[in-house]
Design a protein around this motif. Structure first.
Motif, PDB file in Angstrom:
ATOM      1  N   PRO A  50       0.407  13.644  52.238  1.00 24.24           N
ATOM      2  CA  PRO A  50       1.045  13.107  51.195  1.00 24.24           C
ATOM      3  C   PRO A  50       1.997  12.479  51.786  1.00 24.24           C
ATOM      4  CG  PRO A  50       1.009  15.498  51.672  1.00 24.24           C
ATOM      5  CD  PRO A  50      -0.104  15.129  52.182  1.00 24.24           C
ATOM      6  N   VAL A  51       2.384  11.663  50.768  1.00 24.72           N
ATOM      7  CA  VAL A  51       3.563  10.336  50.275  1.00 24.72           C
ATOM      8  C   VAL A  51       4.572  11.152  50.140  1.00 24.72           C
ATOM      9  CG1 VAL A  51       4.818   8.553  51.075  1.00 24.72           C
ATOM     10  CG2 VAL A  51       2.652   8.684  52.155  1.00 24.72           C
ATOM     11  N   ILE A  52       5.621  11.196  50.625  1.00 27.49           N
ATOM     12  CA  ILE A  52       7.204  11.473  49.838  1.00 27.49           C
ATOM     13  C   ILE A  52       7.826  10.480  50.176  1.00 27.49           C
ATOM     14  CG2 ILE A  52       9.022  12.819  49.397  1.00 27.49           C
ATOM     15  CD1 ILE A  52       6.919  15.141  50.335  1.00 27.49           C
ATOM     16  N   HIS A  53       8.358   9.862  48.678  1.00 30.11           N
ATOM     17  CA  HIS A  53       9.183   8.466  49.129  1.00 30.11           C
ATOM     18  C   HIS A  53      10.253   9.114  48.957  1.00 30.11           C
ATOM     19  CE1 HIS A  53       4.741   6.944  48.389  1.00 30.11           C
ATOM     20  NE2 HIS A  53       5.468   5.603  48.501  1.00 30.11           N
ATOM     21  N   ILE A  54      12.000   8.209  49.834  1.00 28.34           N
ATOM     22  CA  ILE A  54      13.011   8.624  49.629  1.00 28.34           C
ATOM     23  C   ILE A  54      13.589   6.585  49.389  1.00 28.34           C
ATOM     24  CG2 ILE A  54      12.375  10.644  50.052  1.00 28.34           C
ATOM     25  CD1 ILE A  54      13.390   9.669  53.166  1.00 28.34           C
ATOM     26  N   ASN A  55      15.000   6.918  49.054  1.00 32.88           N
ATOM     27  CA  ASN A  55      15.872   5.867  49.381  1.00 32.88           C
ATOM     28  C   ASN A  55      16.164   5.648  50.953  1.00 32.88           C
ATOM     29  OD1 ASN A  55      18.009   7.073  49.493  1.00 32.88           O
ATOM     30  ND2 ASN A  55      18.372   7.239  47.242  1.00 32.88           N
ATOM     31  N   PHE A  56      17.113   4.586  50.941  1.00 34.26           N
ATOM     32  CA  PHE A  56      17.177   4.601  52.420  1.00 34.26           C
ATOM     33  C   PHE A  56      18.964   5.288  52.499  1.00 34.26           C
ATOM     34  CE2 PHE A  56      14.883   0.467  52.580  1.00 34.26           C
ATOM     35  CZ  PHE A  56      14.112   0.612  53.907  1.00 34.26           C
ATOM     36  N   PHE A  89       7.365  11.046  55.047  1.00 31.15           N
ATOM     37  CA  PHE A  89       9.174  10.599  54.230  1.00 31.15           C
ATOM     38  C   PHE A  89       8.199   8.404  54.539  1.00 31.15           C
ATOM     39  CE2 PHE A  89      11.214  14.137  55.255  1.00 31.15           C
ATOM     40  CZ  PHE A  89      11.246  14.169  54.070  1.00 31.15           C
ATOM     41  N   PHE A  90       8.389   8.288  53.194  1.00 30.08           N
ATOM     42  CA  PHE A  90       8.753   6.396  53.337  1.00 30.08           C
ATOM     43  C   PHE A  90       9.812   6.384  52.641  1.00 30.08           C
ATOM     44  CE2 PHE A  90       4.012   4.311  53.061  1.00 30.08           C
ATOM     45  CZ  PHE A  90       3.488   5.634  54.096  1.00 30.08           C
ATOM     46  N   ALA A  91      10.748   5.414  53.406  1.00 34.38           N
ATOM     47  CA  ALA A  91      11.646   5.554  52.842  1.00 34.38           C
ATOM     48  C   ALA A  91      11.536   3.610  52.861  1.00 34.38           C
ATOM     49  CB  ALA A  91      12.946   5.498  54.093  1.00 34.38           C
ATOM     50  N   LEU A  92      12.258   3.188  51.469  1.00 34.40           N
ATOM     51  CA  LEU A  92      12.678   1.587  50.777  1.00 34.40           C
ATOM     52  C   LEU A  92      13.655   1.867  49.513  1.00 34.40           C
ATOM     53  CD1 LEU A  92      10.679   2.443  48.277  1.00 34.40           C
ATOM     54  CD2 LEU A  92       8.482   2.858  50.314  1.00 34.40           C
ATOM     55  N   ASN A  93      13.390   0.632  49.815  1.00 33.51           N
ATOM     56  CA  ASN A  93      14.195   0.218  48.480  1.00 33.51           C
ATOM     57  C   ASN A  93      13.521  -0.276  47.095  1.00 33.51           C
ATOM     58  OD1 ASN A  93      15.951  -1.618  46.580  1.00 33.51           O
ATOM     59  ND2 ASN A  93      15.373  -3.613  47.150  1.00 33.51           N
ATOM     60  N   MET A  94      14.127   1.105  46.188  1.00 35.20           N
ATOM     61  CA  MET A  94      13.094   1.182  45.006  1.00 35.20           C
ATOM     62  C   MET A  94      13.143   0.756  44.039  1.00 35.20           C
ATOM     63  SD  MET A  94      12.544   4.741  45.509  1.00 35.20           S
ATOM     64  CE  MET A  94      11.728   5.845  47.231  1.00 35.20           C
ATOM     65  N   LYS A  95      14.111  -0.765  43.876  1.00 34.98           N
ATOM     66  CA  LYS A  95      13.823  -1.191  43.190  1.00 34.98           C
ATOM     67  C   LYS A  95      13.090  -2.613  43.394  1.00 34.98           C
ATOM     68  CE  LYS A  95      17.077   0.204  40.245  1.00 34.98           C
ATOM     69  NZ  LYS A  95      16.885   0.888  38.911  1.00 34.98           N
ATOM     70  N   VAL A 116       5.393   6.362  39.199  1.00 28.87           N
ATOM     71  CA  VAL A 116       4.958   7.342  39.111  1.00 28.87           C
ATOM     72  C   VAL A 116       4.530   7.495  38.315  1.00 28.87           C
ATOM     73  CG1 VAL A 116       7.200   8.556  38.847  1.00 28.87           C
ATOM     74  CG2 VAL A 116       7.776   7.252  39.739  1.00 28.87           C
ATOM     75  N   VAL A 117       3.486   8.283  38.205  1.00 22.24           N
ATOM     76  CA  VAL A 117       2.476   8.848  37.399  1.00 22.24           C
ATOM     77  C   VAL A 117       3.510   9.718  36.294  1.00 22.24           C
ATOM     78  CG1 VAL A 117       0.533   7.689  38.161  1.00 22.24           C
ATOM     79  CG2 VAL A 117       0.983  10.175  38.105  1.00 22.24           C
ATOM     80  N   GLU A 118       3.838  10.661  36.871  1.00 20.89           N
ATOM     81  CA  GLU A 118       4.405  12.358  36.339  1.00 20.89           C
ATOM     82  C   GLU A 118       5.281  12.546  36.011  1.00 20.89           C
ATOM     83  OE1 GLU A 118       3.936  16.807  36.139  1.00 20.89           O
ATOM     84  OE2 GLU A 118       1.701  15.326  36.582  1.00 20.89           O
ATOM     85  N   GLY A 119       6.497  12.511  35.690  1.00 22.80           N
ATOM     86  CA  GLY A 119       8.612  12.809  36.032  1.00 22.80           C
ATOM     87  C   GLY A 119       9.241  11.279  35.927  1.00 22.80           C
ATOM     88  N   ARG A 120       9.704  11.220  36.891  1.00 18.92           N
ATOM     89  CA  ARG A 120      10.871  10.076  36.880  1.00 18.92           C
ATOM     90  C   ARG A 120      10.917   9.788  38.373  1.00 18.92           C
ATOM     91  NH1 ARG A 120      15.468  10.604  38.936  1.00 18.92           N
ATOM     92  NH2 ARG A 120      16.396  13.108  38.606  1.00 18.92           N
ATOM     93  N   PRO A 121      11.047   8.236  38.482  1.00 20.36           N
ATOM     94  CA  PRO A 121      11.461   7.746  40.022  1.00 20.36           C
ATOM     95  C   PRO A 121      12.447   8.100  39.631  1.00 20.36           C
ATOM     96  CG  PRO A 121      11.378   5.793  38.041  1.00 20.36           C
ATOM     97  CD  PRO A 121      11.228   6.978  37.127  1.00 20.36           C
ATOM     98  N   ILE A 122      13.355   7.918  40.914  1.00 22.17           N
ATOM     99  CA  ILE A 122      14.805   7.873  42.182  1.00 22.17           C
ATOM    100  C   ILE A 122      15.018   6.441  41.456  1.00 22.17           C
ATOM    101  CG2 ILE A 122      13.949   9.845  42.726  1.00 22.17           C
ATOM    102  CD1 ILE A 122      14.144   8.737  45.399  1.00 22.17           C
ATOM    103  N   ASP A 123      16.200   5.741  41.838  1.00 21.43           N
ATOM    104  CA  ASP A 123      16.671   4.748  42.775  1.00 21.43           C
ATOM    105  C   ASP A 123      18.294   4.902  43.495  1.00 21.43           C
ATOM    106  OD1 ASP A 123      19.650   5.693  42.376  1.00 21.43           O
ATOM    107  OD2 ASP A 123      19.871   5.378  39.984  1.00 21.43           O
ATOM    108  N   ASN A 124      18.049   3.729  43.941  1.00 18.10           N
ATOM    109  CA  ASN A 124      18.528   3.651  45.606  1.00 18.10           C
ATOM    110  C   ASN A 124      19.812   4.581  46.096  1.00 18.10           C
ATOM    111  OD1 ASN A 124      16.609   1.611  46.972  1.00 18.10           O
ATOM    112  ND2 ASN A 124      16.927   0.068  45.851  1.00 18.10           N
ATOM    113  N   THR A 125      20.654   4.930  44.803  1.00 14.86           N
ATOM    114  CA  THR A 125      21.487   5.981  45.187  1.00 14.86           C
ATOM    115  C   THR A 125      21.544   7.038  44.838  1.00 14.86           C
ATOM    116  OG1 THR A 125      21.890   5.276  42.516  1.00 14.86           O
ATOM    117  CG2 THR A 125      22.750   3.875  44.088  1.00 14.86           C
ATOM    118  N   ALA A 126      20.303   7.753  45.232  1.00 20.07           N
ATOM    119  CA  ALA A 126      19.895   9.211  44.121  1.00 20.07           C
ATOM    120  C   ALA A 126      20.196   9.814  45.670  1.00 20.07           C
ATOM    121  CB  ALA A 126      18.123   9.343  43.511  1.00 20.07           C
TER     122      ALA A 126
END
Length: 366
Positions: free
Chosen positions: A178-184, A110-116, A123-133
């Protein structure tokens, strides 16, 4: 170069065997180089791709990001010495996930970071997430090989949290996982942080000058400021893995130099009488030396073309799970070095040609 070409045409089998050995050595060098590059990316591509200058970590972490623990207060202290736009906290958590409805376990990070912020992944496929997801994540597309696809839900085995994969990234891995990106927001849920507990990070990424980085390290107690190369060396097994493969590549180049030196020296010894006759009728040492160098470079160039084609052919049929990365820059660098090594290997032959005495050579042939 007329003499060199005539000789290559006359002794086809001899030079074919020499060229075959050069092809095999160059092929092995390129394959091991591609493997080293692939393993490097598989181990640390997420750090390599980061658009950062320095990383702030805990002083006792021994340059290992996953050992470092920094508090929110440390982040505020760092921001006092620079600005919010130049800093980005990052949380790293090695974990194991399972796909909903399956018991197969998959290692991930898991990589937790500020999505902005400037660390946000592409993101090469699908959609990104924001900080409130909530309960959403962006994963590396290598997880597709484990049967995951857009919209699937994965469960973190340690926290029990479930995440829906909304998008895939490319080339994002850490410590061969593999890395999975999430918000804080989800980072807090993973660590079960209540409102009275302070959030913690593993590192703080900086986009700043060396002077500012040194100032931060001096003014804030208990932290080290390292660059990306130091962070890479701190990843478990990275230095040892790369060191072993680089040592193999170096030895292959040394072997290539010795093999070429021996082959061409033996060929030169066999032609001493002919060289003596050529010198007697007016051929200069420089002319003979240029022909030998031309032969070496021509054989090396043709061997490299064949070995490059073979390496790309092998890379095409390798499974995606095998970390192999043969970039054009790597091919050009290895090829250029191989040409240099070939010329160095011919120096012994050039020295022998320079020492040939025309009268003695003709006399020994009589």
């Amino acid at each position: 170069m007329f003499l060199a070409l005539r000789e290559l045409k006359h002794a086809k089998l001899r030079y074919f065997l020499v060229g075959l050995i050069m092809v095999l050595i160059a092929w092995l060098v390129l394959f091991v180089s591609g493997l080293a590059k692939g393993l490097s990316s598989d181990n640390a591509s997420s750090i390599q791709k980061m658009n950062v200058d320095y990383l702030v970590i805990q002083k006792e972490a021994d340059n290992r990001l996953n050992r470092s623990i920094l508090s929110l207060n440390k982040l505020k202290d760092v921001q006092k010495n620079t600005n919010k736009q130049s800093t980005a906290p990052l949380g790293i958590q090695m974990t194991t996930i399972t796909k909903k409805g399956s018991s197969n376990k998959i290692d991930a990070t898991f990589f937790a970071l500020n999505m902005k912020g400037f660390l946000a992944p592409d993101v090469v496929e699908g959609r990104p997430i924001d900080n409130t997801a909530t309960n959403e994540a962006v994963a590396d597309r290598s997880l597709k090989e484990d049967g995951l696809k857009l919209g699937d839900n994965v469960k973190d085995q340690f926290s029990g949290e479930t995440f829906k994969i909304t998008g895939f990234t490319k080339g994002e891995s850490f410590s061969h996982a593999p890395v999975i990106h999430i918000n804080f927001k989800e980072w807090e849920h993973i660590h079960k942080l209540s409102s009275d507990k302070q959030m913690v990070f593993n590192t703080i990424a900086l986009k700043t000058s060396q002077e500012k980085a040194e100032q931060i390290e001096k003014s804030i107690k208990g932290v080290n400021v390292i660059d990306k190369s130091q962070a890479l060396k701190g990843i478990p097994g990275y230095s040892e893995e790369q060191g072993s493969l680089i040592m193999m590549i170096v030895f292959l180049f040394i072997i290539a130099a010795f093999v070429l030196a021996v082959f061409f020296y033996v060929i030169t010894i066999q032609k001493i009488n002919q060289f003596g006759v050529l010198k007697a009728i007016g051929a200069s040492t420089g002319y003979l030396a240029r022909n030998i160098v031309f032969q070496v470079l021509l054989l090396t160039f043709i061997s490299l073309l064949i070995s490059i084609a073979l390496t790309y052919g092998i890379a095409f049929i390798l499974p995606n799970s095998m970390p192999f990365d043969l970039t054009p820059q790597l091919v050009l660098g290895s090829s250029g070095l191989f040409l240099v090594v070939s010329v160095i290997g011919s120096l012994l032959s050039l020295y022998r040609v320079a020492k040939i005495d025309a009268i003695e050579a003709i006399g020994s042939a009589a």
